[in-house]
Design an enzyme around this catalytic site. Structure first.
Site, PDB file in Angstrom:
ATOM      1  N   ARG A 157      25.795   1.669 -16.775  1.00  0.00           N
ATOM      2  CA  ARG A 157      24.925   0.790 -15.974  1.00  0.00           C
ATOM      3  C   ARG A 157      25.469   0.579 -14.563  1.00  0.00           C
ATOM      4  NH1 ARG A 157      24.040  -3.922 -20.434  1.00  0.00           N
ATOM      5  NH2 ARG A 157      22.834  -2.750 -21.958  1.00  0.00           N
ATOM      6  N   ARG A 214      21.888  -4.466 -11.376  1.00  0.00           N
ATOM      7  CA  ARG A 214      21.653  -5.765 -10.748  1.00  0.00           C
ATOM      8  C   ARG A 214      22.872  -6.365 -10.054  1.00  0.00           C
ATOM      9  NH1 ARG A 214      19.303  -9.012 -15.684  1.00  0.00           N
ATOM     10  NH2 ARG A 214      20.633  -7.520 -16.806  1.00  0.00           N
ATOM     11  N   ARG A 258      14.950  -3.246  -5.813  1.00  0.00           N
ATOM     12  CA  ARG A 258      14.251  -3.825  -6.976  1.00  0.00           C
ATOM     13  C   ARG A 258      13.273  -4.930  -6.573  1.00  0.00           C
ATOM     14  NH1 ARG A 258      11.830  -5.924 -10.312  1.00  0.00           N
ATOM     15  NH2 ARG A 258      12.360  -6.449 -12.454  1.00  0.00           N
ATOM     16  N   ASP A 272      15.647   4.124 -18.226  1.00  0.00           N
ATOM     17  CA  ASP A 272      15.839   3.232 -19.363  1.00  0.00           C
ATOM     18  C   ASP A 272      15.689   4.051 -20.629  1.00  0.00           C
ATOM     19  OD1 ASP A 272      15.908   0.130 -20.111  1.00  0.00           O
ATOM     20  OD2 ASP A 272      14.550   1.128 -21.508  1.00  0.00           O
ATOM     21  N   TYR A 332      14.235  -0.903 -31.554  1.00  0.00           N
ATOM     22  CA  TYR A 332      13.303  -1.560 -30.634  1.00  0.00           C
ATOM     23  C   TYR A 332      11.852  -1.315 -31.029  1.00  0.00           C
ATOM     24  CZ  TYR A 332      17.142  -2.599 -27.456  1.00  0.00           C
ATOM     25  OH  TYR A 332      18.293  -3.100 -26.899  1.00  0.00           O
TER      26      TYR A 332
END
Length: 323
Positions: free
Chosen positions: A7, A11, A20, A56, A131
């Protein structure tokens, strides 16, 4: 010694947040120019030794016929619960259903030609199934386990379909130019070793064996797998990702000459610099000079980590591993 972070495009970087702020997460994943921009950012900012495609793990699930949203975590409007649900899933045609991923890979190879290699990635079949069956993240994934134990035919059919899709998705990334592949099994470690061997291993083996691996190393990361390294090794990856719950030296004793990636606790990056340096040195000392280590965190970098701490960690790895 090579170092990169899971990652690493994300962020915690102000540069990423500026990009973003102009779009949704899914729009960022589906816009090759923007995905390319944020993929390259940590290479330039941190000085890492590889770029990791920004996307993702659930990106290829949406074109299978499942409506996906992020609020902020992933949510599927209609989870998979029955054989009819599984049969309704389609295998996407990667060039037409996820062209943005492949276009980003091609753009990145041109952008990174004189810099660093590009790592493509995808989710392992089991984590994708978690998921898809739960519909979102979960503490116990009870619906998935219920299917696994009580409806084994439905579970097997779902895993077969996911594995076929996953193989085509990752091979499409390789064809587009990815120079290595990482497979993330974030939830594989929540099973007992016996259940992992029965319900997960055969599908991951099939996936890895089905990849076009000519000069393409495969990194296989199963979070929480410290109690079953010998079993996970059987999946056939070239490199095993290790989380921070295992002693790297002891893990290497178990794995023999298999290359490993890991395994600094991500929260160490909140510590003062002298602690970060001490912990980097500890991981290097546990490795004891053995070849085949890629220094990394034991999971993804956290979104509140100050970027200067990640920069310092990368510098420590390069500096200390040269001694």
């Amino acid at each position: 010694m090579p170092v990169w972070l899971m990652r690493q495009a994300g962020r915690y970087l102000p540069d990423y947040m500026r990009v973003r702020s102009k779009c949704t997460f899914l729009e960022l994943c589906k816009t090759p120019e923007l995905a390319t921009e944020v993929t390259v950012q940590p290479v330039d900012i941190l000085g890492v030794d590889a770029a990791i495609l920004f996307s993702d793990i659930l990106t290829p699930i949406e074109p299978m016929g499942m409506e996906l949203d992020f609020t902020p975590g992933p949510v599927f409007a209609k989870p998979i619960r029955t054989m009819a649900d599984v049969e309704a899933l389609k295998i996407p045609k990667m060039e037409t259903d996820v062209p943005y991923v492949l276009d980003a890979v091609k753009m990145l190879r041109k952008e990174l030609a004189t810099k660093v290699p590009l790592i493509g990635f995808g989710g392992a079949p089991f984590t994708l199934a978690c998921y898809m069956v739960e519909g979102k993240g979960s503490k116990d994934f009870a619906a998935l386990k219920k299917m696994m134990y009580a409806d084994p035919e439905v579970y097997a059919a779902l895993m077969e379909k996911i594995t076929t899709m996953d193989m085509e998705y990752l091979n499409a990334q390789i064809k587009a130019g990815a120079q290595a592949i990482q497979i993330f099994d974030t939830w594989g470690g929540m099973l007992s070793p016996a259940d992992y061997e029965r319900y997960v291993l055969p599908y991951t083996q099939r996936l890895i064996n089905g990849l076009d691996r000519t000069n393409i190393p495969v990194i296989h990361f199963v979070k929480g797998a410290g109690t079953m390294l010998e079993i996970v090794k059987q999946a056939g990856g070239d490199v095993m990702g290790l989380d921070w719950h295992v002693n790297l030296g002891k893990a290497r004793d178990i794995l023999g000459d298999m290359a490993v990636q890991g395994n600094l606790d991500p929260t160490v990056l909140f510590a003062p610099n002298e602690i970060i340096e001490r912990e980097v040195k500890r991981v290097l000392d546990e490795n004891a000079g053995r070849p085949g280590l890629i220094f990394n965190l034991g999971h993804g970098i956290l979104p509140t980590v100050p970027p200067e701490k990640a920069i310092f960690m990368v510098d420590c790895v390069h500096r200390l591993s040269r001694k």
